[in-house]
Design a protein around this motif. Structure first.
Motif, short mmCIF file in Angstrom:
data_model
loop_
_atom_site.label_atom_id
_atom_site.label_comp_id
_atom_site.label_asym_id
_atom_site.label_seq_id
_atom_site.Cartn_x
_atom_site.Cartn_y
_atom_site.Cartn_z
N MET A 1 -4.16 89.03 27.49
CA MET A 1 -4.65 87.34 27.75
C MET A 1 -5.17 86.78 28.81
SD MET A 1 -4.98 84.99 25.86
CE MET A 1 -3.59 85.50 24.02
N TYR A 2 -4.68 87.02 30.25
CA TYR A 2 -5.65 86.52 31.17
C TYR A 2 -6.72 86.13 31.01
CZ TYR A 2 -6.02 85.11 36.17
OH TYR A 2 -6.42 84.56 37.60
N GLY A 3 -7.39 88.08 31.42
CA GLY A 3 -8.42 88.30 31.25
C GLY A 3 -9.58 88.29 30.72
N ARG B 1 -15.77 85.65 40.48
CA ARG B 1 -14.44 86.67 40.46
C ARG B 1 -14.12 87.66 41.36
NH1 ARG B 1 -18.02 90.56 36.26
NH2 ARG B 1 -17.86 88.67 34.56
N LEU B 2 -12.79 87.29 41.30
CA LEU B 2 -11.67 87.25 42.74
C LEU B 2 -11.62 88.53 42.02
CD1 LEU B 2 -10.04 84.09 44.00
CD2 LEU B 2 -12.16 85.07 44.76
N PRO B 3 -11.04 89.65 43.74
CA PRO B 3 -9.85 90.71 43.77
C PRO B 3 -8.88 90.32 43.84
CG PRO B 3 -10.64 90.00 45.28
CD PRO B 3 -11.27 89.28 45.01
N LEU C 1 -2.57 80.12 34.57
CA LEU C 1 -1.44 81.52 34.64
C LEU C 1 -1.66 83.02 34.53
CD1 LEU C 1 0.86 80.33 31.55
CD2 LEU C 1 1.04 79.27 33.66
N LEU C 2 -1.50 83.08 35.70
CA LEU C 2 -1.89 84.96 35.82
C LEU C 2 -1.59 85.55 35.53
CD1 LEU C 2 -1.77 84.72 40.50
CD2 LEU C 2 -3.40 84.23 38.66
N SER C 3 -1.32 87.07 35.34
CA SER C 3 -2.45 88.27 34.21
C SER C 3 -0.26 88.83 34.15
CB SER C 3 -3.12 89.35 34.72
OG SER C 3 -2.28 90.29 35.93
N THR C 4 0.24 88.79 34.64
CA THR C 4 1.88 88.82 34.26
C THR C 4 2.24 87.92 34.16
OG1 THR C 4 2.22 90.84 35.98
CG2 THR C 4 4.21 89.77 34.78
N GLY D 1 3.31 85.86 39.84
CA GLY D 1 2.99 85.65 38.18
C GLY D 1 1.61 86.57 37.98
N GLY D 2 1.36 87.56 39.14
CA GLY D 2 0.58 87.85 39.04
C GLY D 2 0.35 89.72 39.00
N THR D 3 -0.82 90.10 38.62
CA THR D 3 0.09 91.69 39.12
C THR D 3 -0.59 92.65 40.02
OG1 THR D 3 -0.81 91.09 35.88
CG2 THR D 3 -0.35 93.90 36.98
N SER D 4 -1.68 92.21 40.92
CA SER D 4 -1.95 92.63 41.93
C SER D 4 -1.82 92.02 43.08
CB SER D 4 -3.65 92.08 41.71
OG SER D 4 -3.53 90.32 42.59
N ASP D 5 -0.04 91.51 42.42
CA ASP D 5 1.32 91.21 43.47
C ASP D 5 1.43 92.02 44.36
OD1 ASP D 5 0.31 88.85 42.41
OD2 ASP D 5 2.32 88.26 41.69
N THR E 1 -6.66 98.94 34.41
CA THR E 1 -8.34 98.81 33.80
C THR E 1 -9.20 98.40 34.17
OG1 THR E 1 -6.93 97.04 32.28
CG2 THR E 1 -6.66 99.28 31.66
N TRP E 2 -8.43 97.83 35.85
CA TRP E 2 -9.33 97.26 36.59
C TRP E 2 -9.80 97.93 37.11
CZ3 TRP E 2 -5.33 92.92 38.58
CH2 TRP E 2 -4.58 92.26 37.13
N PRO E 3 -10.92 98.05 37.86
CA PRO E 3 -12.16 99.34 39.41
C PRO E 3 -11.58 99.00 40.27
CG PRO E 3 -12.73 96.92 38.32
CD PRO E 3 -11.48 96.72 38.04
N SER F 1 -12.43 83.44 39.06
CA SER F 1 -12.64 84.73 37.48
C SER F 1 -11.83 85.79 38.30
CB SER F 1 -13.54 84.63 37.33
OG SER F 1 -14.14 85.40 35.74
N SER F 2 -11.67 86.99 37.53
CA SER F 2 -11.18 88.07 37.43
C SER F 2 -11.09 89.48 37.66
CB SER F 2 -9.77 87.06 37.35
OG SER F 2 -8.78 88.70 37.61
N ILE F 3 -10.56 90.10 38.29
CA ILE F 3 -11.24 91.36 38.20
C ILE F 3 -10.12 91.75 36.59
CG2 ILE F 3 -11.52 92.93 40.25
CD1 ILE F 3 -8.90 93.06 41.00
N1 SER Z 1 -4.41 88.08 40.74
C1 SER Z 1 -4.71 87.77 40.23
C2 SER Z 1 -3.49 88.88 38.90
O1 SER Z 1 -2.69 89.52 39.61
C3 SER Z 1 -6.13 88.93 39.76
O2 SER Z 1 -7.34 88.42 39.44
O3 SER Z 1 -3.02 88.05 38.11
#
Ligand code: SER
Length: 338
Positions: A154-156, A190-192, A81-84, A203-207, A297-299, A125-127
């Motif tokens: 929670m995702y991070g 660790r994916l960007p 389950l992605l971050s959002t 469901g992601g925040t990089s969407d 908070t992500w680089p 993994s993830s940024i």
């Molecule tokens: N794509 C992921 C997200 O947005 C971050 O790696 O939750």
């Protein structure tokens, strides 16, 4: 017919990375491809699979059955389950992201020990494992693998723990009593933010960037949920699939976890670059406070030199070439066909 030497289980095959990965893996005649997902991934994925099992990765008996039935030699664990989405259902996210990964690692280790053969295991993994302070974010630049690991989502938190869990099974398993190599060969990227032209993320925040690209190609106005200056690292889906396969196939690697990314760009920079291909693009910025706070908070960028040095990772594209050589032609084809 002889049994293929590589029997690879892909979990979460119906997701975005699953789509790209199963089609790339299926071209290898030495691979038997088995997938697990909660839902039917559709014909585009199914046609590449040797076997599909519908079920929950948290169901230990079900997963154990699939792994032993196929004598699985490698696991690519994509279900998450992605971050959002995870912020709406944090306890469920922990169950899927952590308990699901633990289940699989444990089953992989048991499988390895009973067949006396190491099982390869990879999970993205993830940024989101990073948690930069406002001061650290303001500095910009590339962040190293072991810096600023204070996830706020929670995702991070789940992903950072799964990196550690994988390192345990891959390097330090039962260190007091186990002789011989650890049962699991654990490798993690660790994916960007990942940009796919053929699928849309959920469901992601990089969407925000993939959504902007799909809005541009479909001629729909886009309301961006973060500000114009919001900047994180990115890679395209073909690069994500290629680097996952490259890491899986590399000889022994010195680290369990590697950063990968191709370029860094803000929402406003992507908008400007997209406009050269889609002059009618309409974007407005209505930052959502919660999602903006997460992404802050992500680089801006990550250090990928270890991946380049240890297993030959090659960032292929920058923002402009990613758009002109992959994203724009592929997303145009996608909308012409749908
Ligand atoms: N794509 C992921 C997200 O947005 C971050 O790696 O939750």
């Amino acid at each position: 017919m002889s049994t293929p030497n590589r029997r690879i289980l892909v979990t979460g095959a119906a997701g975005e990375i699953g789509h790209g990965l199963v089609s790339a893996l299926s071209s290898d005649p030495d691979v038997k491809l088995i997938a697990i997902d909660l839902r039917d991934p559709g014909e585009a994925v199914r046609e590449h699979l040797d076997d599909l099992h519908l079920g929950d990765i948290c169901d230990r008996g079900f997963v154990e059955n699939v792994v032993t039935m196929h004598e699985v030699t490698e696991i690519v664990h994509l279900a998450a389950l992605l971050s959002t989405r995870a912020e709406h259902v944090p306890e469920k996210a922990h169950e899927v992201n952590v308990d699901g990964t633990f289940n699989l690692l444990r089953i992989a280790a048991e499988q390895a020990l009973s067949f006396d053969r190491v099982v390869k295991f990879t999970v993205p993994s993830s940024i989101a494992v990073y948690g930069l302070s406002p001061q650290e974010k303001a500095l910009g630049g590339k962040v190293g693998l072991d810096e600023c690991l204070r996830p706020v989502t929670m995702y991070g938190a789940n992903k950072l723990y799964c990196e550690a869990l994988g390192r345990y099974y891959g390097r330090h398993y039962r260190s007091l009593t186990h002789d011989g190599p650890p049962p699991v060969d654990f490798r993690c990227l660790r994916l960007p933010g990942v940009l796919a032209a053929e699928t849309k993320p959920t469901g992601g925040t990089s969407d925000f960037v993939p959504e902007m690209i799909h809005a541009a190609a479909s001629g729909t106005p886009y309301e961006c949920f973060v500000s114009e200056v919001t900047c994180i690292p990115w890679m395209t889906m073909p690069e994500c699939v290629e680097s996952t396969l490259q890491l899986l196939q590399a000889d022994a690697v010195p680290q369990c976890v590697y950063n990968v990314a191709s370029f860094s760009a803000s929402a406003g920079e992507v908008e400007a670059a997209l406009r050269t291909h889609f002059p009618d693009l309409q974007v407005t910025y209505e930052p959502h406070p919660g999602r903006q706070a997460m992404v802050n908070t992500w680089p801006d960028d990550v250090d990928v030199t270890a991946a380049i040095h240890d297993w030959g990772y090659e960032p292929r594209w920058n923002l402009e070439s990613a758009l002109s050589e992959y994203i724009v032609p592929a997303v145009r084809r996608h909308y012409a066909a749908h």
